[in-house]
Scaffold this motif. Structure first.
Motif, PDB file in Angstrom:
ATOM      1  N   ARG A  42       0.836  -1.216   0.000  1.00  0.00           N
ATOM      2  CA  ARG A  42       0.000   0.000   0.000  1.00  0.00           C
ATOM      3  C   ARG A  42       0.858   1.249   0.000  1.00  0.00           C
ATOM      4  O   ARG A  42       0.480   2.279  -0.575  1.00  0.00           O
ATOM      5  CB  ARG A  42      -0.942  -0.010   1.194  1.00  0.00           C
ATOM      6  N   MET A  43       2.016   1.176   0.639  1.00  0.00           N
ATOM      7  CA  MET A  43       2.934   2.307   0.610  1.00  0.00           C
ATOM      8  C   MET A  43       3.397   2.571  -0.821  1.00  0.00           C
ATOM      9  O   MET A  43       3.494   3.719  -1.261  1.00  0.00           O
ATOM     10  CB  MET A  43       4.135   2.025   1.511  1.00  0.00           C
ATOM     11  N   ALA A  44       3.683   1.489  -1.558  1.00  0.00           N
ATOM     12  CA  ALA A  44       4.097   1.642  -2.951  1.00  0.00           C
ATOM     13  C   ALA A  44       2.976   2.228  -3.800  1.00  0.00           C
ATOM     14  O   ALA A  44       3.218   3.055  -4.688  1.00  0.00           O
ATOM     15  CB  ALA A  44       4.540   0.292  -3.509  1.00  0.00           C
ATOM     16  N   LEU A  45       1.747   1.801  -3.530  1.00  0.00           N
ATOM     17  CA  LEU A  45       0.607   2.351  -4.260  1.00  0.00           C
ATOM     18  C   LEU A  45       0.460   3.840  -3.982  1.00  0.00           C
ATOM     19  O   LEU A  45       0.215   4.636  -4.894  1.00  0.00           O
ATOM     20  CB  LEU A  45      -0.671   1.605  -3.876  1.00  0.00           C
ATOM     21  N   ALA A  46       0.630   4.221  -2.715  1.00  0.00           N
ATOM     22  CA  ALA A  46       0.562   5.639  -2.365  1.00  0.00           C
ATOM     23  C   ALA A  46       1.677   6.421  -3.062  1.00  0.00           C
ATOM     24  O   ALA A  46       1.459   7.548  -3.530  1.00  0.00           O
ATOM     25  CB  ALA A  46       0.660   5.805  -0.846  1.00  0.00           C
ATOM     26  N   ALA A  47       2.871   5.809  -3.140  1.00  0.00           N
ATOM     27  CA  ALA A  47       3.986   6.469  -3.820  1.00  0.00           C
ATOM     28  C   ALA A  47       3.670   6.672  -5.300  1.00  0.00           C
ATOM     29  O   ALA A  47       3.940   7.731  -5.867  1.00  0.00           O
ATOM     30  CB  ALA A  47       5.253   5.633  -3.657  1.00  0.00           C
TER      31      ALA A  47
END
Length: 229
Positions: free
Chosen positions: A33-38
């Motif tokens: 999810r952090m990567a998606l936010a990035a």
């Protein structure tokens, strides 16, 4: 396809999505999810640790990934993808780029970087490799070995670079690396403001990695709380 994805990193931001076991956000689910936010924030690439995190990230975004495995061995100071075991783990999820510690420290078993990298290139000739360096000398040496990307990742984190900061004297170390190597340079390590990120690209870095300033909320929070003490 792979070449196009990697080329999309030119002049753009790579976000390091990592959380070690002792950190609050340690979870492959969270890193995905952090990567998606990035990605939603405009990042063009991700740097990630372990095959589990990378697999989850790949399920969430289609961005190129710099893959590593952090592993401590008693007989070596090298901890970023130090042995064949970690490389084989990464090959199971096939990140576009695999980063190796390219500092002067010997790898586990007393193996030198030249010997290790030669064997990795032989085993995986189509894989792209990044050298995580801490000094200009290490960067020039890694360049001579044929690494596809030269990274400034370890500046300030090794005995030979103790006290060095990448931004000193208008990024002098980075400028010397850029002048001394022929392969693409990825700026990384303590690049913690948009202004620094923009400057390293202006100087000629192929891409820039930002990690803690974006993805470690406990450290981001500390900068605010410290200001109030």
């Amino acid at each position: 396809m792979k070449d196009r994805k990697v080329e999309s990193l030119r002049g753009r931001l790579i976000v390091s999505c990592q959380a070690l076991p002792q950190e609050p956000l340690h979870s492959s689910f969270i890193m995905g999810r952090m990567a998606l936010a990035a990605k939603e924030g405009g990042a063009n690439g991700i740097r990630a640790n372990t095959k589990e995190d990378i697999k989850e990230i790949q399920s969430m975004v289609d961005l190129p990934i710099i893959g590593i495995v952090k592993k401590d061995y008693k007989d070596s100071q090298v901890y970023i993808t130090p042995t064949l075991r970690e490389v084989e783990e990464l090959m199971e999820v096939a990140p576009e780029i695999i980063a190796l510690d390219a500092t002067k420290a010997l790898r586990p078993g007393g193996i030198e970087l030249k010997e290790f990298f030669r064997e990795m290139k032989k085993m995986y000739p189509n894989q792209l490799w990044m050298a995580d360096c801490s000094t200009v000398e290490e960067a020039v040496y890694a360049d001579s070995l044929g690494f596809d990307f030269i990274g400034t990742t370890m500046i300030g984190y090794t005995p030979q670079s103790k006290g060095d900061r990448i931004e000193e004297d208008d990024f002098r170390i980075l400028r010397e690396i850029l002048a001394g190597v022929s392969h693409r340079v990825i700026a990384e390590g303590n690049i913690n403001t948009p202004e620094k990120a923009r400057r390293v690209i202006e100087l000629g870095a192929f891409s820039v990695v930002v990690g803690s300033a974006i993805t470690r909320p406990q450290l981001i929070t500390r900068t605010f709380s410290d200001a109030l003490i």
